[in-house]
Design an enzyme around this catalytic site. Structure first.
Site: not given
Ligand code: MN
Length: 560
Positions: A40, A64, A68-69, A251
């Site tokens: 990810h 990122h 958090e994880d 279009d």
């Molecule tokens: Mn993420």
């Protein structure tokens, strides 16, 4: 541009080190799909690199989800990768994985996003790349959750990307969300559009040599000519507006021509119009007047061979990159600026007017529900773009009136607004503005807004401002109901007053006050009647009924 695959091999580079660090940190985690979690952040960082983002942003993309994880701390990230990377990773972490704890929580998420954006737009770019990959892998989640994530993507993230000039990402997010938010419509479209796409493709292929030949004869070497199929989600939006008649969508597949200079853009437009006549009103010059999100291009629809409509989009490579990647492209160009002086007219993120507006607005709403509503209506609904007399582009919600425009510029301009000119002509204040209108507000010093404006303005922000001004006028007293004044010139006669008042009450309108002035020695009186409604329709119907009374010579009404 950063070559991601190559850079991760370089273990002395910031990105190479972050790659290994993130891999170790996420080592034992799996995604819901069963894949290793590490895939990810890699996908997110890779996307950021492709969008032309800088080293710090790509590094932060890799890291990122680390705070958090995993047990790793912000301090550790700063020590290893510097304070800028820490700032971005913390920024993304603070934005939070949206966890749906009801509306108030969602509002807080948006607020955080806006504040983060005002601080450093790169935080949002990472968040958008994160959301994109989560949407690509959405099928692994349970259906209930799929729908919620998809709705949020369509309602918040896709419009946000659009507003940052990332049309491509915005369209992609919408398309990814569409099958989950509108499963039946999606199936219908797939079924009905596929053949048409193919037919359309064949047709454009057949006329393409004509375009190429004409350009060659004029000495223009296009960098690229291709067709762009309309995305399912935007096709669906168009169908909603025009009814489900696919033949009316010109279009469905559009020509895109990329040339070397702005001069060649206009030349190419002229060349195409020489081959086929343009459809009136469909030539759009977004080079002279870019969209507020920075989009620049020339658009035209022509009546081509066999009488079929074909849309053309003409732009330079730089405009094209910006159209695809928006703010991110701006960053990329900005970095190279020193080397080859590639200047771009694209507004700096912090100068983007709407970012500033968002920042100041979000502070004004204390009620989360009100804020959310205003945000949805004012920012994320269909927009029109109008122009000030000084040439500044202002974007407004569809259906906006000169009063909305005035308040968008400045509260005082709104409060003192007494009239408006559109394209040089006086229009009523409830006039519905159209894109490209040049709008000028006529002010009257000391004038106050009228309660009747609340009946026709569309912006939540406008309404809030008007209510605030009205409240001030009444010194904070209880809100009065809006009223209208009827002015009637009437020939005196027996029973005439009774006829008038009876007609008014039959229309279910209450009379609050009557004044009558008789002309000296004359046959006529002028009556002023205050009614308890400012509803224009209701008052107009009443006036029609009153006009049937023979003795009434003149009649008009206005909200007071
Ligand atoms: Mn993420």
């Amino acid at each position: 541009m950063i070559n991601f695959a190559k850079t991760i091999q370089d273990k002395s580079s910031l990105i190479g080190r972050a790659y290994d660090f993130s891999k170790t940190a996420h080592a034992n985690q799996k995604r819901v799909s069963g894949e290793s979690y590490f895939s990810h952040p890699v996908a997110v960082a890779e996307y950021l690199a492709k969008a032309g983002m800088d080293e710090v942003t790509v590094t932060a993309g890799l890291l990122h989800d680390v705070i958090e994880d995993t047990p790793e701390t912000p301090e550790e990230i700063e020590r290893k990768f510097g304070s800028d990377v820490r700032f971005l990773v913390e920024g993304v972490t603070k934005l939070g994985h949206v966890k749906y704890r009801g509306e108030a929580e969602q509002v807080n998420n948006i607020r955080r996003m806006i504040l983060a954006m005002a601080e450093d737009i790169r935080v949002i770019l990472i968040k958008l790349a994160d959301r994109r990959h989560n949407m690509l892998t959405l099928s692994a989640l349970p259906p209930q959750k799929q729908k919620r994530v998809a709705e949020e993507t369509a309602e918040i993230y896709a419009p946000l990307a659009y507003r940052l000039g990332m049309q491509n990402l915005s369209g992609e997010l919408e398309d990814l969300a569409f099958p989950y938010t509108h499963p039946e419509e999606y199936r219908w479209l797939i079924e009905h559009v596929r053949d048409r796409y193919e037919d359309r493709d064949k047709y454009l292929r057949s006329i393409r040599p004509k375009v190429e030949r004409a350009l060659r004869e004029a000495g223009i070497k296009p960098i690229q000519i291709d067709f762009r199929a309309k995305r399912y989600a935007s096709l669906y939006k168009k169908l909603q507006r025009y009814g489900t008649d696919l033949d009316k969508i010109y279009d469905l597949v559009a020509f895109r021509i990329i040339v070397s200079s702005i001069g060649e853009c206009y030349e190419t437009l002229g060349i195409i119009h020489k081959i086929w006549p343009p459809v009136p009103g469909r030539i759009k010059d977004y080079i002279a007047t870019p969209k507020p999100n920075g989009y620049r291009s020339l658009h035209t629809t022509v009546i081509a061979d066999e009488g079929r409509f074909v849309e053309f989009q003409i732009r330079t490579q730089e405009m094209h990159d910006q159209a695809e990647n928006g703010i991110a492209a701006h960053w990329a160009y900005d970095q190279t600026k020193g080397k080859n002086e590639k200047r771009t007219s694209f507004a700096d993120a912090k100068e983007l007017r709407w970012v500033q507006q968002l920042r100041s607005w979000q502070g004004e709403f204390t009620d989360p529900k009100e804020f959310m509503e205003s945000l949805k209506i004012d920012f994320f609904k269909d927009r029109i773009f109008v122009i000030t007399p000084r040439g500044e582009v202002i974007d407004l919600p569809r259906g906006a009136t000169p009063v909305d425009f005035a308040y968008m510029i400045h509260t005082d301009l709104g409060n003192q607004c007494s009239g408006a000119k559109v394209n040089g002509k006086i229009v009523p204040l409830d006039y519905k503005l159209q894109s490209q209108d040049i709008v000028e507000i006529i002010t009257q010093k000391g004038k106050k807004p009228s309660p009747s404006w609340l009946n026709f303005v569309v912006g939540g922000f406008t309404k809030k401002k008007i209510r605030a001004a009205l409240k001030e006028r009444r010194g904070g007293m209880l809100q009065e109901n809006p009223k209208s004044e009827l002015k009637i010139v009437v020939e005196e006669g027996i029973g005439i007053y009774k006829d008038i008042t009876a007609t008014i009450s039959r229309s279910h309108i209450n009379i609050l006050q009557i004044q009558s002035n008789k002309e000296k020695g004359g046959r006529f009186s002028t009556m002023k009647i205050i009614c308890d409604t400012a509803d224009r329709d209701k008052m107009s119907k009443l006036v029609l009924k009153l006009k049937k009374i023979r003795q009434i010579k003149e009649i008009e009404h206005r909200p007071v």
